[in-house]
Design a protein around this motif. Structure first.
Motif, PDB file in Angstrom:
ATOM      1  N   ARG A 203      -1.466  -1.496 -10.433  1.00  0.00           N
ATOM      2  CA  ARG A 203      -0.083  -1.213 -10.047  1.00  0.00           C
ATOM      3  C   ARG A 203       0.736  -0.874 -11.288  1.00  0.00           C
ATOM      4  NH1 ARG A 203      -2.233  -1.105  -5.725  1.00  0.00           N
ATOM      5  NH2 ARG A 203      -1.437  -1.906  -3.752  1.00  0.00           N
TER       6      ARG A 203
ATOM      7  N   PRO B 180       0.834  -1.210   0.000  1.00  0.00           N
ATOM      8  CA  PRO B 180       0.000   0.000   0.000  1.00  0.00           C
ATOM      9  C   PRO B 180       0.866   1.256   0.000  1.00  0.00           C
ATOM     10  CG  PRO B 180       0.115  -0.932   2.217  1.00  0.00           C
ATOM     11  CD  PRO B 180       0.878  -1.870   1.317  1.00  0.00           C
ATOM     12  N   SER B 181       0.368   2.306  -0.634  1.00  0.00           N
ATOM     13  CA  SER B 181       1.095   3.587  -0.611  1.00  0.00           C
ATOM     14  C   SER B 181       0.076   4.706  -0.635  1.00  0.00           C
ATOM     15  CB  SER B 181       2.015   3.697  -1.838  1.00  0.00           C
ATOM     16  OG  SER B 181       1.277   3.576  -3.036  1.00  0.00           O
TER      17      SER B 181
ATOM     18  N   ASN C 218      -1.875   5.477  -3.637  1.00  0.00           N
ATOM     19  CA  ASN C 218      -1.339   4.498  -4.601  1.00  0.00           C
ATOM     20  C   ASN C 218      -0.294   5.133  -5.522  1.00  0.00           C
ATOM     21  OD1 ASN C 218      -1.137   1.904  -5.669  1.00  0.00           O
ATOM     22  ND2 ASN C 218      -2.797   2.213  -7.137  1.00  0.00           N
TER      23      ASN C 218
ATOM     24  N   PHE D 267     -12.299  12.618  -1.016  1.00  0.00           N
ATOM     25  CA  PHE D 267     -11.545  12.609  -2.267  1.00  0.00           C
ATOM     26  C   PHE D 267     -12.088  13.634  -3.274  1.00  0.00           C
ATOM     27  CE2 PHE D 267     -10.410   8.292  -0.694  1.00  0.00           C
ATOM     28  CZ  PHE D 267      -9.024   8.424  -0.743  1.00  0.00           C
TER      29      PHE D 267
ATOM     30  N   ILE E 255      -5.895   6.257  -7.381  1.00  0.00           N
ATOM     31  CA  ILE E 255      -7.063   5.569  -6.805  1.00  0.00           C
ATOM     32  C   ILE E 255      -8.238   5.638  -7.779  1.00  0.00           C
ATOM     33  CG2 ILE E 255      -8.643   5.514  -4.840  1.00  0.00           C
ATOM     34  CD1 ILE E 255      -6.501   6.658  -3.104  1.00  0.00           C
TER      35      ILE E 255
ATOM     36  N   ARG F 284     -11.391   9.937   4.258  1.00  0.00           N
ATOM     37  CA  ARG F 284     -10.836  11.056   3.489  1.00  0.00           C
ATOM     38  C   ARG F 284     -11.812  11.512   2.403  1.00  0.00           C
ATOM     39  NH1 ARG F 284      -5.779  13.325   1.810  1.00  0.00           N
ATOM     40  NH2 ARG F 284      -4.489  11.938   3.040  1.00  0.00           N
TER      41      ARG F 284
ATOM     42  N   SER G 238      -4.553   9.455   6.731  1.00  0.00           N
ATOM     43  CA  SER G 238      -3.310  10.232   6.785  1.00  0.00           C
ATOM     44  C   SER G 238      -3.522  11.737   6.756  1.00  0.00           C
ATOM     45  CB  SER G 238      -2.352   9.812   5.667  1.00  0.00           C
ATOM     46  OG  SER G 238      -2.964   9.892   4.418  1.00  0.00           O
TER      47      SER G 238
ATOM     48  N   ARG H  56     -12.810   1.091   2.036  1.00  0.00           N
ATOM     49  CA  ARG H  56     -13.309   2.374   2.542  1.00  0.00           C
ATOM     50  C   ARG H  56     -14.792   2.325   2.902  1.00  0.00           C
ATOM     51  NH1 ARG H  56      -9.622   3.138  -1.428  1.00  0.00           N
ATOM     52  NH2 ARG H  56      -7.707   4.178  -0.749  1.00  0.00           N
TER      53      ARG H  56
ATOM     54  N   THR I 173      -6.635  -2.367  -6.561  1.00  0.00           N
ATOM     55  CA  THR I 173      -6.248  -1.204  -7.375  1.00  0.00           C
ATOM     56  C   THR I 173      -5.095  -1.611  -8.301  1.00  0.00           C
ATOM     57  OG1 THR I 173      -4.819  -0.529  -5.568  1.00  0.00           O
ATOM     58  CG2 THR I 173      -6.931   0.569  -5.718  1.00  0.00           C
TER      59      THR I 173
ATOM     60  N   PRO J 244      -6.321   3.250   6.402  1.00  0.00           N
ATOM     61  CA  PRO J 244      -5.430   4.282   6.949  1.00  0.00           C
ATOM     62  C   PRO J 244      -6.058   5.675   6.845  1.00  0.00           C
ATOM     63  CG  PRO J 244      -4.395   3.067   5.129  1.00  0.00           C
ATOM     64  CD  PRO J 244      -5.854   2.765   5.098  1.00  0.00           C
TER      65      PRO J 244
ATOM     66  N   ARG K 154      -4.543  -8.507   0.739  1.00  0.00           N
ATOM     67  CA  ARG K 154      -4.693  -7.210   1.405  1.00  0.00           C
ATOM     68  C   ARG K 154      -5.153  -6.126   0.452  1.00  0.00           C
ATOM     69  NH1 ARG K 154      -3.238  -2.615   1.384  1.00  0.00           N
ATOM     70  NH2 ARG K 154      -2.197  -3.134  -0.563  1.00  0.00           N
ATOM     71  N   HIS K 155      -6.048  -5.303   0.915  1.00  0.00           N
ATOM     72  CA  HIS K 155      -6.450  -4.132   0.144  1.00  0.00           C
ATOM     73  C   HIS K 155      -7.103  -3.132   1.089  1.00  0.00           C
ATOM     74  CE1 HIS K 155     -10.068  -6.613   0.285  1.00  0.00           C
ATOM     75  NE2 HIS K 155     -10.746  -5.483   0.199  1.00  0.00           N
ATOM     76  N   THR K 156      -7.310  -1.930   0.596  1.00  0.00           N
ATOM     77  CA  THR K 156      -7.949  -0.883   1.403  1.00  0.00           C
ATOM     78  C   THR K 156      -9.457  -0.957   1.192  1.00  0.00           C
ATOM     79  OG1 THR K 156      -6.006   0.507   1.096  1.00  0.00           O
ATOM     80  CG2 THR K 156      -8.024   1.602   1.828  1.00  0.00           C
TER      81      THR K 156
HETATM   82  C1  LIG Z   1       1.025   6.081   4.144  1.00  0.00           C
HETATM   83  C2  LIG Z   1      -0.358   5.766   3.634  1.00  0.00           C
HETATM   84  C3  LIG Z   1      -1.383   6.703   3.796  1.00  0.00           C
HETATM   85  C4  LIG Z   1      -2.667   6.427   3.345  1.00  0.00           C
HETATM   86  N1  LIG Z   1      -3.679   7.322   3.574  1.00  0.00           N
HETATM   87  C5  LIG Z   1      -4.942   7.035   3.205  1.00  0.00           C
HETATM   88  C6  LIG Z   1      -6.014   7.938   3.519  1.00  0.00           C
HETATM   89  O1  LIG Z   1      -5.828   8.976   4.152  1.00  0.00           O
HETATM   90  N2  LIG Z   1      -7.267   7.607   3.113  1.00  0.00           N
HETATM   91  C7  LIG Z   1      -7.520   6.466   2.397  1.00  0.00           C
HETATM   92  O2  LIG Z   1      -8.677   6.234   2.044  1.00  0.00           O
HETATM   93  N3  LIG Z   1      -6.507   5.587   2.084  1.00  0.00           N
HETATM   94  C8  LIG Z   1      -5.257   5.848   2.487  1.00  0.00           C
HETATM   95  N4  LIG Z   1      -4.226   4.966   2.204  1.00  0.00           N
HETATM   96  C9  LIG Z   1      -4.504   3.761   1.430  1.00  0.00           C
HETATM   97  C10 LIG Z   1      -4.006   3.915  -0.013  1.00  0.00           C
HETATM   98  O3  LIG Z   1      -4.813   4.811  -0.731  1.00  0.00           O
HETATM   99  C11 LIG Z   1      -3.952   2.519  -0.672  1.00  0.00           C
HETATM  100  O4  LIG Z   1      -2.997   1.736  -0.018  1.00  0.00           O
HETATM  101  C12 LIG Z   1      -3.608   2.587  -2.155  1.00  0.00           C
HETATM  102  O5  LIG Z   1      -4.587   3.277  -2.859  1.00  0.00           O
HETATM  103  C13 LIG Z   1      -3.442   1.189  -2.758  1.00  0.00           C
HETATM  104  O6  LIG Z   1      -4.629   0.454  -2.629  1.00  0.00           O
HETATM  105  P1  LIG Z   1      -4.682  -0.913  -1.818  1.00  0.00           P
HETATM  106  O7  LIG Z   1      -4.281  -0.637  -0.398  1.00  0.00           O
HETATM  107  O8  LIG Z   1      -6.123  -1.359  -1.921  1.00  0.00           O
HETATM  108  O9  LIG Z   1      -3.737  -1.878  -2.457  1.00  0.00           O
HETATM  109  C14 LIG Z   1      -2.935   5.207   2.669  1.00  0.00           C
HETATM  110  C15 LIG Z   1      -1.897   4.268   2.519  1.00  0.00           C
HETATM  111  C16 LIG Z   1      -0.626   4.533   2.999  1.00  0.00           C
HETATM  112  C17 LIG Z   1       0.453   3.502   2.862  1.00  0.00           C
END
Ligand SMILES: Cc1cc2nc3c(=O)[nH]c(=O)nc-3n(C[C@H](O)[C@H](O)[C@H](O)COP(=O)(O)O)c2cc1C
Length: 328
Positions: free
Chosen positions: A316, A23-24, A27, A217, A198, A215, A273, A125, A314, A271, A121-123
């Motif tokens: 890559r 994750p980043s 992304n 967006f 994203i 967050r 941030s 929301r 998502t 996450p 693993r994935h995010t």
């Molecule tokens: C340092 C960091 C900060 C992030 N901040 C947010 C955030 O504030 N809101 C959010 O919805 N996702 C956040 N993410 C999730 C990323 O958007 C997500 O990891 C990326 O889009 C890749 O998708 P995936 O995790 O489903 O593989 C964050 C991830 C990281 C590593």
């Protein structure tokens, strides 16, 4: 090297490829790998830094730390131990880490499970379900974070209300700032860099009814959101003793380790941030941890709503764009 053993460079290139799933922030995948023999170097890619939201590169470095940890998980499943030197070149701050293979080790079931979690693993929301993450799972996530030299503090009920106010304030400040909105628009939604950012498919179609707002967006996505709330969610502040690049790299490894273990236990992670990006809300987070360290990220922990379909993975960047293999 035995006859059946693959060359070190091939093993390292494959580990770097697995790290692509990490994750980043937004992304952005702000990393570049260089493989030479038994050495794998991790470099920050400043062109993919959020210059407005993340001028110090905190979130960029945390993101690179998640990728570094993913690479080490991949090496462990191949039966390799590795030595990591963070920031090995004082003259090059973007050279974030050097990984050197040190020898063969037995592959543990735990290493295999973590590696499986890399692909799962994935995010998510969407709001979490009414079933909270189990205490045992939360303890396992905390252990994984601590094993990387980083701390995790689960917020109390009152602190969750403070977090809600801080998240809402941070979002308001950021969405009223034209430069922030322009930067966000570059990475989010339909028109974004290929293989990064994203997509609409993982952004809720409407703002979920949660105490702590996710967050903003600045656009509605297409992810279906059920009627859930975040009543059963727990929120963890991930923090540590320093606020320098080496600390952020470690924080990223801890986020990756905690998230993979959470995935293994069926716990979803989201996450937050924006509260770390804004100095005022970052200070508020510091107070929530009694000023004993520096906050790096907030993680929402819960279980997924079983009634609605989860978000897709998502995209890559292609490996060829992030990994360079130097022929010797
Ligand atoms: C340092 C960091 C900060 C992030 N901040 C947010 C955030 O504030 N809101 C959010 O919805 N996702 C956040 N993410 C999730 C990323 O958007 C997500 O990891 C990326 O889009 C890749 O998708 P995936 O995790 O489903 O593989 C964050 C991830 C990281 C590593």
């Amino acid at each position: 090297m035995t006859e059946t053993e693959r060359p070190a460079a091939a093993v390292l290139a494959e580990a770097a490829e697995a790290a692509g799933y990490a994750p980043s922030v937004h992304n952005t995948q702000p990393w570049r790998w260089r493989v030479a023999g038994d050495i794998l170097d991790l470099h920050a890619v400043r062109e993919r830094q959020l210059r407005v939201a993340d001028p110090e590169g905190r979130l960029l470095t945390i993101s690179c730390g998640t990728a570094l940890h993913h690479a080490l998980v991949a090496l462990a499943t191949e039966g390799w131990s590795a030595e990591v030197t963070p920031l090995p070149d004082p003259a090059d701050a973007d050279h974030l880490a050097r990984v050197r293979l040190t020898g063969r080790v037995g592959v543990t079931p735990e290493a295999m499970r973590l590696f499986q979690a890399v692909r799962l693993r994935h995010t998510d929301r969407r709001p979490v379900s009414e079933t909270p993450a189990g205490e045992e799972a939360l303890a396992a996530v905390e252990r994984a974070v601590r094993a990387e030299g980083v701390q995790s503090h689960l917020l109390t009920g009152d602190q969750i209300l403070e977090l809600a106010a801080a998240a809402s304030h941070a979002d308001q400040v950021e969405t009223e700032d034209e430069e922030q909105v322009t930067e966000l628009a570059y990475w989010i939604g339909g028109d974004r860099p290929e293989g990064a950012g994203i997509p609409d498919a993982v952004i809720p179609s409407r703002a979920p009814e949660t105490t702590v707002p996710g967050r903003d967006f600045v656009r509605a996505g297409t992810l279906t959101v059920g009627p859930g709330h975040d009543r059963a969610a727990r929120y963890a502040v991930i923090y540590g003793p320093g606020d320098e690049p080496a600390d952020w790299l470690r924080a990223g490894a801890a986020v990756s380790a905690g998230w993979l273990v959470a995935t293994e236990h069926g716990v979803t992670v989201l996450p937050f941030s924006s509260v770390v990006e804004l100095p005022t809300t970052r200070r508020q987070l510091r107070e929530m941890i009694s000023n004993v360290g520096y906050p790096y990220l907030v993680l929402r922990l819960g279980t997924a709503d079983p009634e609605t379909a989860g978000p897709p993975h998502t995209p890559r960047l292609p490996a060829a764009q992030t990994i360079e293999v130097v022929r010797e």
